[in-house]
Design a protein around this motif. Sequence first.
Motif, mmCIF file in Angstrom:
data_model
loop_
_atom_site.group_PDB
_atom_site.id
_atom_site.type_symbol
_atom_site.label_atom_id
_atom_site.label_comp_id
_atom_site.label_asym_id
_atom_site.label_seq_id
_atom_site.Cartn_x
_atom_site.Cartn_y
_atom_site.Cartn_z
ATOM 1 N N ARG A 179 0.812 -1.209 0.000
ATOM 2 C CA ARG A 179 0.000 0.000 0.000
ATOM 3 C C ARG A 179 0.852 1.268 0.000
ATOM 4 O O ARG A 179 0.778 2.081 0.924
ATOM 5 C CB ARG A 179 -0.936 0.025 1.209
ATOM 6 C CG ARG A 179 -1.833 -1.191 1.350
ATOM 7 C CD ARG A 179 -2.780 -0.984 2.512
ATOM 8 N NE ARG A 179 -3.354 -2.229 2.979
ATOM 9 C CZ ARG A 179 -4.142 -2.341 4.028
ATOM 10 N NH1 ARG A 179 -4.428 -1.265 4.745
ATOM 11 N NH2 ARG A 179 -4.643 -3.509 4.401
ATOM 12 N N GLY A 180 1.685 1.419 -0.999
ATOM 13 C CA GLY A 180 2.519 2.607 -1.073
ATOM 14 C C GLY A 180 3.212 2.728 -2.410
ATOM 15 O O GLY A 180 2.897 2.026 -3.375
ATOM 16 N N GLY A 204 -0.423 9.812 8.584
ATOM 17 C CA GLY A 204 -0.766 8.399 8.469
ATOM 18 C C GLY A 204 0.103 7.671 7.480
ATOM 19 O O GLY A 204 -0.350 6.754 6.788
ATOM 20 N N VAL A 205 1.385 8.055 7.401
ATOM 21 C CA VAL A 205 2.297 7.558 6.367
ATOM 22 C C VAL A 205 3.546 6.978 7.023
ATOM 23 O O VAL A 205 4.057 7.519 8.008
ATOM 24 C CB VAL A 205 2.683 8.688 5.387
ATOM 25 C CG1 VAL A 205 3.789 8.238 4.437
ATOM 26 C CG2 VAL A 205 1.467 9.126 4.582
ATOM 27 N N GLY A 218 4.428 4.722 2.174
ATOM 28 C CA GLY A 218 3.252 3.869 2.225
ATOM 29 C C GLY A 218 2.370 4.169 3.413
ATOM 30 O O GLY A 218 2.676 5.034 4.260
ATOM 31 N N GLU A 219 1.283 3.466 3.487
ATOM 32 C CA GLU A 219 0.336 3.658 4.582
ATOM 33 C C GLU A 219 0.934 3.156 5.886
ATOM 34 O O GLU A 219 1.569 2.096 5.928
ATOM 35 C CB GLU A 219 -0.972 2.923 4.289
ATOM 36 C CG GLU A 219 -2.034 3.087 5.381
ATOM 37 C CD GLU A 219 -3.281 2.279 5.119
ATOM 38 O OE1 GLU A 219 -4.220 2.367 5.934
ATOM 39 O OE2 GLU A 219 -3.323 1.558 4.098
ATOM 40 N N ILE A 221 0.487 1.358 9.063
ATOM 41 C CA ILE A 221 -0.431 0.370 9.610
ATOM 42 C C ILE A 221 0.028 0.053 11.025
ATOM 43 O O ILE A 221 1.101 -0.526 11.225
ATOM 44 C CB ILE A 221 -0.470 -0.904 8.749
ATOM 45 C CG1 ILE A 221 -0.876 -0.555 7.315
ATOM 46 C CG2 ILE A 221 -1.427 -1.922 9.336
ATOM 47 C CD1 ILE A 221 -0.839 -1.743 6.367
ATOM 48 N N THR A 253 -7.380 1.691 1.882
ATOM 49 C CA THR A 253 -6.595 2.843 2.291
ATOM 50 C C THR A 253 -7.437 4.096 2.100
ATOM 51 O O THR A 253 -7.914 4.357 0.991
ATOM 52 C CB THR A 253 -5.312 2.959 1.458
ATOM 53 O OG1 THR A 253 -4.540 1.766 1.614
ATOM 54 C CG2 THR A 253 -4.479 4.147 1.914
ATOM 55 N N THR A 257 -5.310 9.497 3.176
ATOM 56 C CA THR A 257 -3.994 8.882 3.321
ATOM 57 C C THR A 257 -3.322 8.700 1.972
ATOM 58 O O THR A 257 -2.120 8.933 1.819
ATOM 59 C CB THR A 257 -4.114 7.524 4.032
ATOM 60 O OG1 THR A 257 -4.741 7.704 5.302
ATOM 61 C CG2 THR A 257 -2.738 6.899 4.245
ATOM 62 N N ARG A 258 -4.100 8.297 0.964
ATOM 63 C CA ARG A 258 -3.523 8.146 -0.373
ATOM 64 C C ARG A 258 -3.032 9.481 -0.920
ATOM 65 O O ARG A 258 -1.985 9.557 -1.578
ATOM 66 C CB ARG A 258 -4.556 7.534 -1.314
ATOM 67 C CG ARG A 258 -4.762 6.035 -1.115
ATOM 68 C CD ARG A 258 -5.774 5.482 -2.082
ATOM 69 N NE ARG A 258 -7.134 5.769 -1.643
ATOM 70 C CZ ARG A 258 -8.203 5.648 -2.416
ATOM 71 N NH1 ARG A 258 -8.064 5.298 -3.676
ATOM 72 N NH2 ARG A 258 -9.406 5.901 -1.936
ATOM 73 N N ILE A 261 0.222 10.233 0.765
ATOM 74 C CA ILE A 261 1.296 9.420 0.200
ATOM 75 C C ILE A 261 1.807 10.053 -1.092
ATOM 76 O O ILE A 261 3.021 10.177 -1.313
ATOM 77 C CB ILE A 261 0.805 7.982 -0.047
ATOM 78 C CG1 ILE A 261 0.577 7.258 1.285
ATOM 79 C CG2 ILE A 261 1.809 7.198 -0.899
ATOM 80 C CD1 ILE A 261 -0.043 5.886 1.134
#
Length: 325
Positions: A179-180, A204-205, A218-219, A221, A253, A257-258, A261
Amino acid sequence: MREIELSLNQTQKIRLQRALEKLQSLSSKSAANASVTVADTIPVNNEDNILKGHGTLELDGEVVATVCGVVDRVDKLVIVRSLRSRYKPDTGDIIVGRVVEVAQKRWRVEIHSNQDAVLMLSSVTLPDGIQRRRTAVDELNMRNIFVENDVISAEVRNSQHDGTWQLHARSDKYGKLERGQLITVPSYLVKRRKQHFHQLDQYGVLLILGCNGYVWVGELILAKDSMEVDDANESEKTHANSIGEMNLEENYTPLETRQNICRIANAVRVLAVLGFNITVEVILELCDLSTSLNLDIHDMLGAEFCVAVAEKEVERRSTVNKRKG
């Protein structure tokens, strides 16, 4: 400074040229992080017992550069890191790589160097988290851990007799990245520091600055505790819906947040184009600058923002030099 290929108008060219000239004058005042070419003299302030490292030699009592690059000093050791060169691993480096082959008891990982590195099955943490000897069953299940084209983070362990570098990923912070975005920059722009993993909670990265020139954005987590059900008489339907919502949350995601990123990734790209050192502090400054200018994410790659970043870097370095002075 690297050659910049941007569609600049006449005004932007003049502004950028002035900024680069100021940066050059600021860097020439200090021996550390100064750009040098072949046969340039490296000032050492008449210090004794100076160690001449890679890219330097002693000529007529002076330390002279033998390659084009950036001067780097570690105590008494003076070296010149050549520009546009392939990454040379060193023990303890934090790297980001891509799996290119699953072999017998090992993975072959592309790390932006002259040759691929090797990650042994015995050097990774198994899914169950138990420390034990690897068996034939573990070897058959290697694809459950990493497969081809997976992006992973790891640490350089040591070098073998044939020049192959071995990696290890036994810590929880290492492993598969999802996810990045993976961004490739010149390895000399990422300095070796104590911390290469950065959790940007406000965005949130997760930001990983690989010493090999691979930057992962990326995200973030975070590990979540298992949810406890207070009402023991809750219906099965409600329980099934909650499980479905948790699975959807794990695989999704958020849009914000996207966007964060992409904004941070574009900040890294701008620094790479301008040839500036890539640090988390400068990246966050660029994100704040783009937000204050009300720029869309795609506009960050435009010529005007690149010129503004160069002028901002002049102000930052001038402030740093005044504090040192």
